[in-house]
Scaffold this motif. Structure first.
Motif, mmCIF file in Angstrom:
data_model
loop_
_atom_site.group_PDB
_atom_site.id
_atom_site.type_symbol
_atom_site.label_atom_id
_atom_site.label_comp_id
_atom_site.label_asym_id
_atom_site.label_seq_id
_atom_site.Cartn_x
_atom_site.Cartn_y
_atom_site.Cartn_z
ATOM 1 N N TYR A 177 26.586 -0.040 45.393
ATOM 2 C CA TYR A 177 26.437 -0.698 46.944
ATOM 3 C C TYR A 177 27.996 -0.456 47.641
ATOM 4 O O TYR A 177 28.210 -0.312 48.669
ATOM 5 N N LYS B 153 31.865 -1.445 48.336
ATOM 6 C CA LYS B 153 32.448 -2.719 48.955
ATOM 7 C C LYS B 153 31.390 -3.227 49.801
ATOM 8 O O LYS B 153 30.672 -2.437 50.521
ATOM 9 N N LYS B 154 31.539 -4.650 50.132
ATOM 10 C CA LYS B 154 30.727 -5.173 50.848
ATOM 11 C C LYS B 154 30.514 -4.847 52.228
ATOM 12 O O LYS B 154 31.845 -4.602 52.779
ATOM 13 N N GLY B 155 29.413 -4.436 52.780
ATOM 14 C CA GLY B 155 29.233 -3.976 54.102
ATOM 15 C C GLY B 155 29.507 -2.474 54.343
ATOM 16 O O GLY B 155 29.162 -1.874 55.387
ATOM 17 N N SER B 156 29.931 -1.793 53.087
ATOM 18 C CA SER B 156 30.007 -0.265 53.159
ATOM 19 C C SER B 156 28.760 0.304 53.451
ATOM 20 O O SER B 156 27.601 -0.188 52.927
ATOM 21 N N ASP C 87 18.060 -0.089 51.272
ATOM 22 C CA ASP C 87 18.878 -1.487 51.681
ATOM 23 C C ASP C 87 20.001 -0.874 52.612
ATOM 24 O O ASP C 87 20.290 -1.557 53.744
ATOM 25 N N LYS C 88 20.736 0.475 52.502
ATOM 26 C CA LYS C 88 21.539 0.752 53.403
ATOM 27 C C LYS C 88 21.266 0.881 54.563
ATOM 28 O O LYS C 88 21.816 0.908 55.852
ATOM 29 N N SER D 212 23.172 -3.981 61.570
ATOM 30 C CA SER D 212 24.605 -3.892 62.169
ATOM 31 C C SER D 212 24.672 -3.393 63.435
ATOM 32 O O SER D 212 25.523 -3.526 64.111
#
Ligand code: KG4
Ligand code: ZN
Length: 353
Positions: free
Chosen positions: A215, A217-220, A265-266, A273
């Motif tokens: 995944y 880093k968080k939010g990537s 997921d992304k 977002s």
């Protein structure tokens, strides 16, 4: 899309368009009606030519395109119930892709446009894949997020109400399709690897091996599949060769799950977002049966409008090229006869907002 070889001209007279696609190992031609309806979608695959090499051999691809481009185009016309002189425009894939393969399509399209005295436009293969989301669902809304997952790309775009695209994330190493193809090769599956792995995975247990899901880093919204590929290699090496075949379906199912869960997921994280109520997933990997199932389930549970083209429009086809070219022609652009193949073309970036 406006390239240096395209010029604004007098308004285009709308009518049937021929799309031509020769960027890799499929020779494809399609006719779209004036209203954008697909009248024909002919695809000749070169799989038999490349199979024994385990991948696409560029020189053989170019030759095979030369051999079939005229017949494939004539068949597209015939199936549409039209003749050459009914055409009012031609759209051809200009790039990205294999240079020699692209040149066959571009030169054929230019010669045909010259002979028929109709406009020709060069189209980005990526914009073609993006346009495929609207082929069967012309009312699919904007703004939306588009995930392009193919053999060369794993790119997430925000497509604004204006139609312009902004890149949200992309793979840092392998494309998802490459991960499928290389995984399939390691498992000794038949070329092309993605569909073979998909089929084998249906008989396996997707929870049997905990392959890494990257995944970042968080939010990537970027992707990375190289670690997963290495993990499969090490898993296979740790097992005596005589036992690998009996576990192959479990490996395939677990490996596939690690790819598709990250994609899903992304893609949904990106749509959330960006505040987009709609998600389109396009490109060859969107033909994957497990990915399609997960996308449909998640879209239903998150109340997200989903465009997931039929299988014929996921992998390379010319209907998507005609659809993207139709927009360009409607803007009044046409290429000049110096239109050239651009093997590294990345046109959605040219539209960056
Ligand atoms: O869009 P595409 O036909 O060509 C490119 O633009 O690259 O995508 C081809 C990729 C290949 O990597 C192929 O293995 C993969 O799409 N693919 C699949 C499936 N069908 C095609 N991957 C997983 N499952 C499938 N069913
Ligand atoms: Zn493609």
């Amino acid at each position: 899309m406006v390239t240096t070889a395209e010029q604004p001209t007098a308004a285009w007279i709308p009518g049937p368009i021929l799309g031509i696609e020769t960027s890799c190992d499929e020779t494809a031609a399609s006719v779209l009606a004036e209203d954008g309806a697909v009248l024909s979608n002919i695809i000749t695959s070169q799989h038999a030519v490349h199979q024994r090499f385990g991948g696409v051999v560029p020189e053989l691809a170019s030759r095979a395109h030369i051999e079939s481009i005229e017949d494939v185009s004539a068949e597209a016309l015939q199936q549409a119930g039209l003749s050459w002189t009914d055409l009012t425009g031609i759209a051809v894939t200009q790039g990205p892709g294999l240079a020699g393969a692209l040149l066959v399509g571009v030169n054929f399209a230019k010669a045909l446009a010259y002979a028929l005295n109709i406009p020709v436009v060069g189209v980005s293969h990526l914009e073609g894949h993006i346009a495929s989301a609207w082929l069967q669902d012309p009312a699919f809304p904007l703004p939306c997020v588009v995930l392009v997952v193919s053999g060369g790309h794993t790119h997430l775009y925000y497509k604004a109400p204006s139609g312009l695209c902004r890149l949200l994330g992309a793979t840092r190493d392998d494309a998802a399709g490459e991960a499928f193809d290389k995984g399939a090769q390691m498992l000794g599956l038949e070329y092309p690897g993605g569909p073979s792995l998909d089929r084998l995975a249906q008989q396996g247990n997707r929870d049997s091996i905990a392959f890494p899901r990257s995944y970042l880093k968080k939010g990537s919204l970027d992707f990375s599949f190289s670690g997963l590929k290495t993990a499969l290699l090490y898993t296979l090496q740790a097992i005596p060769e005589q036992f690998r075949a009996q576990r192959a379906a479990d490996f395939a199912a677990s490996y596939q799950e690690a790819i598709v869960t990250v994609l899903v997921d992304k893609a949904f994280a990106a749509a959330r977002s960006a505040g987009a109520p709609a998600l389109a997933v396009v490109g060859g990997v969107s033909a994957n049966s497990r990915l399609r199932m997960l996308l449909q389930q998640r879209a239903a549970s998150e109340n997200m409008r989903l465009s997931l083209p039929s299988l014929a429009y996921c992998t390379d086809n010319a209907a998507m090229i005609a659809a993207a070219g139709r927009q360009t022609l409607r803007f009044g652009h046409r290429a000049t006869l110096d239109l050239d193949a651009q093997a590294s073309m990345m046109s959605p970036f040219a539209h960056a907002i």
